[in-house]
Structure formats: structure tokens, C-alpha cells
Design a protein around this motif. Structure first.
Motif, PDB file in Angstrom:
ATOM      1  N   MET A   1       0.844  -1.204   0.000  1.00  0.00           N
ATOM      2  CA  MET A   1       0.000   0.000   0.000  1.00  0.00           C
ATOM      3  C   MET A   1       0.878   1.253   0.000  1.00  0.00           C
ATOM      4  N   THR A   2       0.579   2.218  -0.890  1.00  0.00           N
ATOM      5  CA  THR A   2       1.330   3.457  -0.916  1.00  0.00           C
ATOM      6  C   THR A   2       0.906   4.346   0.251  1.00  0.00           C
ATOM      7  N   GLU A   3       1.711   5.402   0.490  1.00  0.00           N
ATOM      8  CA  GLU A   3       1.404   6.286   1.609  1.00  0.00           C
ATOM      9  C   GLU A   3       0.035   6.925   1.452  1.00  0.00           C
ATOM     10  N   HIS A   4      -0.293   7.351   0.229  1.00  0.00           N
ATOM     11  CA  HIS A   4      -1.609   7.900  -0.060  1.00  0.00           C
ATOM     12  C   HIS A   4      -2.234   7.064  -1.170  1.00  0.00           C
ATOM     13  N   ALA A   5      -3.455   6.609  -0.952  1.00  0.00           N
ATOM     14  CA  ALA A   5      -4.099   5.747  -1.938  1.00  0.00           C
ATOM     15  C   ALA A   5      -5.605   5.917  -1.865  1.00  0.00           C
ATOM     16  N   VAL A   6      -6.240   5.835  -3.021  1.00  0.00           N
ATOM     17  CA  VAL A   6      -7.697   5.892  -3.108  1.00  0.00           C
ATOM     18  C   VAL A   6      -8.162   4.619  -3.802  1.00  0.00           C
ATOM     19  N   TYR A   7      -8.894   3.792  -3.071  1.00  0.00           N
ATOM     20  CA  TYR A   7      -9.434   2.544  -3.618  1.00  0.00           C
ATOM     21  C   TYR A   7     -10.915   2.748  -3.917  1.00  0.00           C
ATOM     22  N   LEU A   8     -11.304   2.445  -5.138  1.00  0.00           N
ATOM     23  CA  LEU A   8     -12.655   2.731  -5.586  1.00  0.00           C
ATOM     24  C   LEU A   8     -13.668   1.685  -5.136  1.00  0.00           C
ATOM     25  N   ASP A   9     -13.233   0.453  -4.932  1.00  0.00           N
ATOM     26  CA  ASP A   9     -14.164  -0.625  -4.581  1.00  0.00           C
ATOM     27  C   ASP A   9     -14.253  -0.805  -3.076  1.00  0.00           C
ATOM     28  N   LEU A  10     -15.456  -1.164  -2.622  1.00  0.00           N
ATOM     29  CA  LEU A  10     -15.723  -1.344  -1.196  1.00  0.00           C
ATOM     30  C   LEU A  10     -16.610  -2.571  -1.010  1.00  0.00           C
ATOM     31  N   ASN A  59     -22.043   0.475   5.919  1.00  0.00           N
ATOM     32  CA  ASN A  59     -20.718   0.004   5.512  1.00  0.00           C
ATOM     33  C   ASN A  59     -19.682   1.099   5.727  1.00  0.00           C
ATOM     34  N   ALA A  60     -18.562   0.770   6.342  1.00  0.00           N
ATOM     35  CA  ALA A  60     -17.523   1.758   6.598  1.00  0.00           C
ATOM     36  C   ALA A  60     -16.802   2.135   5.310  1.00  0.00           C
ATOM     37  N   LEU A  61     -16.971   3.384   4.895  1.00  0.00           N
ATOM     38  CA  LEU A  61     -16.180   3.948   3.802  1.00  0.00           C
ATOM     39  C   LEU A  61     -15.176   4.881   4.473  1.00  0.00           C
ATOM     40  N   THR A  62     -13.939   4.442   4.555  1.00  0.00           N
ATOM     41  CA  THR A  62     -12.952   5.116   5.389  1.00  0.00           C
ATOM     42  C   THR A  62     -12.253   6.250   4.643  1.00  0.00           C
ATOM     43  N   VAL A  63     -11.930   7.299   5.406  1.00  0.00           N
ATOM     44  CA  VAL A  63     -11.272   8.477   4.848  1.00  0.00           C
ATOM     45  C   VAL A  63     -10.157   8.913   5.792  1.00  0.00           C
ATOM     46  N   ARG A  64      -8.969   9.096   5.237  1.00  0.00           N
ATOM     47  CA  ARG A  64      -7.859   9.677   5.998  1.00  0.00           C
ATOM     48  C   ARG A  64      -7.461  10.974   5.306  1.00  0.00           C
ATOM     49  N   PRO A  65      -7.967  12.113   5.775  1.00  0.00           N
ATOM     50  CA  PRO A  65      -7.703  13.383   5.093  1.00  0.00           C
ATOM     51  C   PRO A  65      -6.335  13.949   5.452  1.00  0.00           C
ATOM     52  N   GLY A  66      -5.921  14.932   4.681  1.00  0.00           N
ATOM     53  CA  GLY A  66      -4.723  15.663   5.040  1.00  0.00           C
ATOM     54  C   GLY A  66      -4.997  16.584   6.209  1.00  0.00           C
ATOM     55  N   PRO A  67      -3.982  17.018   6.941  1.00  0.00           N
ATOM     56  CA  PRO A  67      -4.183  17.888   8.104  1.00  0.00           C
ATOM     57  C   PRO A  67      -4.876  19.191   7.720  1.00  0.00           C
ATOM     58  N   GLY A  68      -5.977  19.506   8.419  1.00  0.00           N
ATOM     59  CA  GLY A  68      -6.685  20.748   8.172  1.00  0.00           C
ATOM     60  C   GLY A  68      -7.355  20.827   6.814  1.00  0.00           C
ATOM     61  N   ASP A  69      -7.610  19.691   6.184  1.00  0.00           N
ATOM     62  CA  ASP A  69      -8.077  19.645   4.800  1.00  0.00           C
ATOM     63  C   ASP A  69      -9.206  18.632   4.669  1.00  0.00           C
ATOM     64  N   ASN A  70     -10.237  18.931   3.849  1.00  0.00           N
ATOM     65  CA  ASN A  70     -11.318  17.958   3.673  1.00  0.00           C
ATOM     66  C   ASN A  70     -11.552  17.572   2.213  1.00  0.00           C
ATOM     67  N   LEU A  71     -10.515  17.717   1.381  1.00  0.00           N
ATOM     68  CA  LEU A  71     -10.630  17.315  -0.020  1.00  0.00           C
ATOM     69  C   LEU A  71     -10.941  15.829  -0.145  1.00  0.00           C
ATOM     70  N   MET A  72     -10.301  14.993   0.671  1.00  0.00           N
ATOM     71  CA  MET A  72     -10.541  13.552   0.603  1.00  0.00           C
ATOM     72  C   MET A  72     -11.961  13.202   1.039  1.00  0.00           C
ATOM     73  N   MET A  73     -12.522  13.983   1.971  1.00  0.00           N
ATOM     74  CA  MET A  73     -13.913  13.751   2.346  1.00  0.00           C
ATOM     75  C   MET A  73     -14.827  13.963   1.149  1.00  0.00           C
ATOM     76  N   HIS A  74     -14.569  15.042   0.395  1.00  0.00           N
ATOM     77  CA  HIS A  74     -15.411  15.324  -0.763  1.00  0.00           C
ATOM     78  C   HIS A  74     -15.287  14.233  -1.828  1.00  0.00           C
ATOM     79  N   ARG A  75     -14.093  13.712  -2.031  1.00  0.00           N
ATOM     80  CA  ARG A  75     -13.940  12.621  -3.002  1.00  0.00           C
ATOM     81  C   ARG A  75     -14.672  11.378  -2.525  1.00  0.00           C
ATOM     82  N   ALA A  76     -14.564  11.078  -1.233  1.00  0.00           N
ATOM     83  CA  ALA A  76     -15.256   9.904  -0.690  1.00  0.00           C
ATOM     84  C   ALA A  76     -16.771  10.073  -0.783  1.00  0.00           C
ATOM     85  N   LEU A  77     -17.258  11.278  -0.523  1.00  0.00           N
ATOM     86  CA  LEU A  77     -18.694  11.534  -0.608  1.00  0.00           C
ATOM     87  C   LEU A  77     -19.189  11.339  -2.033  1.00  0.00           C
ATOM     88  N   LYS A  78     -18.381  11.711  -3.011  1.00  0.00           N
ATOM     89  CA  LYS A  78     -18.736  11.507  -4.408  1.00  0.00           C
ATOM     90  C   LYS A  78     -18.774  10.019  -4.752  1.00  0.00           C
TER      91      LYS A  78
END
Length: 238
Positions: A1-10, A59-78
């Protein structure tokens, strides 16, 4: 697993199991998981619902955002689908991960709920709409939308390890995460426990005492306490 990764399937549970889990009280799930498993599955008292009387299961759709940032939340919500729960491991950072417009969109797509180890905002309007959101903090602080992060990877949210596709259940007592492999067993055990408690409630209504129904007399007798006749103040004057 890379340090930052986005997996599309759940991996997702079927609607039937989620409907059963929605009726499972968090306190009863905590009991049926057993001492070893429940310790690592139950989020702390800091994780509180925005409004009482709301139950969530998904179902747990997990998100680890950057510090002080919610860009990853928006991608996960999409990416999210009906019945998912966003589990956002922001590590308590005060920049808000979730607010009114995100909740409005979440209602539209049928998101089951949101769990944030960090901050949410716009809480007055969200509480009025009774959206299912749990968080460890509230803050109006602006989040950036530029940092990298990860989606659908294992995270630690308020001290609990959460894997993508785990069962997340929340109510007024807090949030509990059931490992995917244990979910069906746990839901079945809760249904049995709830039926037993319904029977106990009928016995109380019929005049029996909880002391007798729970059978705690034997445990109390083992303590060897000497029960005193009279009140405490009277015994001091003897």
C-alpha cells in the motif's frame, strides 16, 4: 500500500443485514461482542451524536484526510453509495470535515451517516434536520481543499481500527465498529438479546424485581458484606 491511496471498490453488506443492524442498540452490540473484541470496537465517550434519537448502521467507507483539509472527504462523498457510512479519521484536527451542504447531498444519495474523529460545523441546521452525524468536536474553522490523503484503507478513528466494509453502528450511546467477518454473528446475537430484554420488561411490568430477573443475588452474596440495621447516622451515635 502506498502512503496515499484511493481505492474505488468497497465490500458492502446487503440491505437486509443493514436493516437488521439498524435495529441493534449500540449498548447491546457492545455486550454481545465479548470482552476482548468490544474493547477495540467501541469509540470513546468523546464521539457523540449531534442529535439524540437517531440510529445509524452502514458500511464503513474510510477516509484519511490531510491535516486541516477535507478534499478527501469530498472525493469519498462523491464515491459513496446508499447505506455507506463515512468514517473520517482526521485525528481531532479542528478544521471542519463536515457541514450543512455535505449533509444535504448525503441525504440526497442515501448515505447512512458520518463519523468524524475531528470537527464538524453548521451544527444548528444539521441538528434541526436530524442528520445522522457523530463527531468528537465542533468548530467553525475553515478546511482547505488541496492536501492528499487516502480513501478505503484501514484507519484508526477515535482509537478504533476500522477496515473498509466493516459494520458501523451508532446511536445515542455512541459508535461501535464490528469487523466484517463478525457482523452477521453479532447481529444475530443482538436480536436474541433484545428479545430477552423485551421478556424481562414484561416481567417487570408484571411486578417482578430486576434483582430477581437478573439473578444478581449470588454475586452480591459473594461480597460478604454485612448489612446494618438502621441508618448510617444512627449507627455513628452508638
Amino acid at each position: 500500500m502506498t502512503e496515499h491511496a484511493v481505492y474505488l471498490d468497497l465490500p458492502r453488506f446487503g440491505e437486509a443485514l443493514l436493516a437488521r443492524a439498524l435495529k441493534a442498540p449500540v449498548s447491546d452490540l457492545h455486550e454481545v461482542l465479548g470482552a476482548e473484541l468490544r474493547r477495540g470496537a467501541t469509540m470513546s465517550e468523546r464521539m457523540r451524536p449531534l442529535a439524540l434519537g437517531i440510529h445509524m448502521a452502514g458500511n464503513a467507507l474510510t477516509v484519511r484526510p490531510g491535516p486541516g483539509d477535507n478534499l478527501m472527504m469530498h472525493r469519498a462523498l462523491k464515491m459513496a453509495q446508499r447505506g455507506d457510512v463515512l468514517v473520517i479519521a482526521a485525528e481531532g484536527v479542528l478544521a471542519a470535515q463536515w457541514g450543512y451542504l455535505a449533509a444535504l447531498y448525503a441525504e440526497h444519495i442515501g448515505l447512512a451517516g458520518v463519523v468524524v474523529d475531528g470537527s464538524i460545523r453548521d451544527v444548528d441546521v444539521m441538528a434541526e434536520r436530524r442528520y445522522p452525524v457523530w463527531a468528537t468536536a465542533i468548530s467553525p474553522m475553515h478546511p482547505d481543499k488541496q492536501a492528499s490523503g487516502s480513501i478505503n484503507v484501514p484507519v484508526v478513528c477515535d482509537g478504533v481500527s476500522v477496515n473498509p466494509g466493516d459494520l458501523v453502528v451508532g446511536d445515542g450511546d455512541g459508535v461501535i465498529v464490528v469487523p466484517r467477518a463478525k457482523a452477521l454473528e453479532a447481529v444475530e446475537a443482538v436480536e436474541h438479546r433484545v428479545a430477552e430484554e423485551a421478556h424481562a420488561a414484561m416481567r417487570i411490568a408484571a411486578g417482578e424485581s430486576l434483582w430477581d430477573i437478573h439473578g444478581v443475588a449470588a454475586a452480591y452474596d459473594k461480597l460478604g458484606l454485612v448489612e446494618q440495621v438502621g441508618c448510617w447516622e444512627a449507627t455513628r451515635k452508638r
